[in-house]
Write an enzyme that holds these catalytic residues in place. Sequence first.
Site, PDB file in Angstrom:
ATOM      1  N   LYS A  80       0.852  -1.198   0.000  1.00 51.58           N
ATOM      2  CA  LYS A  80       0.000   0.000   0.000  1.00 51.58           C
ATOM      3  C   LYS A  80       0.882   1.241   0.000  1.00 51.58           C
ATOM      4  CE  LYS A  80      -3.884   2.047   2.602  1.00 51.58           C
ATOM      5  NZ  LYS A  80      -4.803   1.863   3.755  1.00 51.58           N
ATOM      6  N   SER A 155      -9.765   2.118   2.883  1.00 49.97           N
ATOM      7  CA  SER A 155      -8.870   2.852   2.008  1.00 49.97           C
ATOM      8  C   SER A 155      -7.899   1.955   1.243  1.00 49.97           C
ATOM      9  CB  SER A 155      -8.084   3.877   2.838  1.00 49.97           C
ATOM     10  OG  SER A 155      -7.213   3.213   3.738  1.00 49.97           O
ATOM     11  N   SER A 179      -9.898  -0.226   7.069  1.00 51.81           N
ATOM     12  CA  SER A 179      -9.361  -0.108   5.710  1.00 51.81           C
ATOM     13  C   SER A 179      -8.724  -1.361   5.131  1.00 51.81           C
ATOM     14  CB  SER A 179      -8.334   1.016   5.659  1.00 51.81           C
ATOM     15  OG  SER A 179      -9.021   2.227   5.546  1.00 51.81           O
TER      16      SER A 179
HETATM   17  N1  GLN Z   1     -12.993   4.265   6.358  1.00 54.18           N
HETATM   18  C1  GLN Z   1     -12.384   4.686   7.592  1.00 54.18           C
HETATM   19  C2  GLN Z   1     -12.007   6.132   7.486  1.00 54.18           C
HETATM   20  O1  GLN Z   1     -12.325   6.711   6.515  1.00 54.18           O
HETATM   21  C3  GLN Z   1     -11.202   3.827   7.891  1.00 54.18           C
HETATM   22  C4  GLN Z   1      -9.967   4.262   7.243  1.00 54.18           C
HETATM   23  C5  GLN Z   1      -8.800   3.376   7.575  1.00 54.18           C
HETATM   24  O2  GLN Z   1      -8.958   2.339   8.212  1.00 54.18           O
HETATM   25  N2  GLN Z   1      -7.616   3.832   7.203  1.00 54.18           N
HETATM   26  O3  GLN Z   1     -11.412   6.679   8.351  1.00 54.18           O
END
Ligand code: GLN
Length: 485
Positions: A80, A155, A179
């Site tokens: 990532k 994400s 994410s």
């Molecule tokens: N969707 C969550 C957010 O927008 C989680 C993001 C993540 O785990 N990096 O914060």
Amino acid sequence: MANLLDFDIDRLQAALLARDCSATEICRAALEAIERRNPELNALLLTLPDRALAQAAATDARLAAGAPPRPLEGVPLVVKDNQCLAGARVTCASKILANYTATYTATAVARLEAAGAVIVGKANLDEFAMGSSNENSAFGPARHPLDPTRVPGGSSGGSAAAVAAGMCLAATGSDTGGSIRQPASFCGIVGVKPTYGRVSRYGLVAFGSSLDQIGPMTRTVRDAARLLGAMAGHDEHDATSSLHAVPDYLAELSEEAGAQDLRGWRIGVAREAFGDGLDAEVEAAARAALAAYESLGATLVEVSLPHLSYAIADYYIIATAEASANLARFDGVRYGYRAPGVTTVHDLYALSREQGFGPEVKRRILLGTYALSSGYYDAYYLKAQKARALLRRDFDQAFQACEILVMPTTPTPAFKLGEKTDDPLQMYLSDIYTVTLNLAGVPGMSLPCGQSGAGLPIGLQIVAPAFEESRMFRAGRALERALAS
Ligand code: GLN
């Protein structure tokens, strides 16, 4: 020969060691798959063909010389793009870091490489890992491999899409509030958020430091266990990384270890996780998985997470507060983008940030700064920390009555691009089942448990007490086998 990228890691390792294929062939197959699928899916922001082929050649030379095989020998891996790899760009899918090159490698990534993995590219994500759909990337959204009109989740959407589309066999993600698990669920793969502190965060660009964890995204539960075993453990560069010994997760999953037998296991079903807003098909798939657990000898017990309804509000105060502090370092002076033609220091800071950050990142910096400001700190941040303690206690109490908890990973399957972009609250609500684990620090895994009528994957989330990832792998593997038979 069958498509090497359809293999799981067990099978790939067997083929490699039997000399049925070489690491170079595997690497070329991955690079070809990337060339074929990435223009449409935008899963990778960077491909590293020369570096990967050199690594694969070194692997082949090692094996030819009779060196003992390492656990991830020749495995094509995607990282990532919020994790550092020395000499490669690390953009966090943000304009503010678009031209920034990492000077060192994240510990988790270095450990995967040391275990033999071959890094083929860096994956798209929501900017600074903020989002649930990968639509917040400054370099365009990643798309769902089965239906490019849909999102792959976020994400770590690029990582999930790359694994699901066969561009690699495994990827790293990062999980602050879901994410890893949410995109794994959307794309029909396995994703693990380890216990907080299980994996070093050194070299992971920080979003919410008390919530962030790097974790594996793979095709199978065994593959995830293999990757976590390679990346976990204490790191002197991260004071929050745990001193807990790392078990041999893979060995614990062997037949001899009795991994299929779940007799005597109590599986907790949290009442609140099967409530309003849960899609009927997702609920049906989760309930079918529960029935499968019963047929494996486990007992279902109803438990309660009474504070679950506060989790989203709690998370979006704590995560934004931490993000506002962590992102202060991107100011046009020390890293990355600097606004051109400025004449005052004030303009240097203000315009570099104004032009460098995307709208979601700005929204979160504003929210977090507000929650931390004097006069509001007690009402928001302090209150959120208290709620966090209550959520953690909910899990402690639930785990008195069961070995693991099971719940859906997400309330719905993958949604359409654009469907939730105008309504951030709607987007935030899709994290309801995942954020709670980060607040409590406990580990969770999403694995495929069915499909919607439209053929979209549905994920099941398995939750274990802190540092009990072994239980999660065992329960996950047992279900994977039960569903495949
Ligand atoms: N969707 C969550 C957010 O927008 C989680 C993001 C993540 O785990 N990096 O914060």
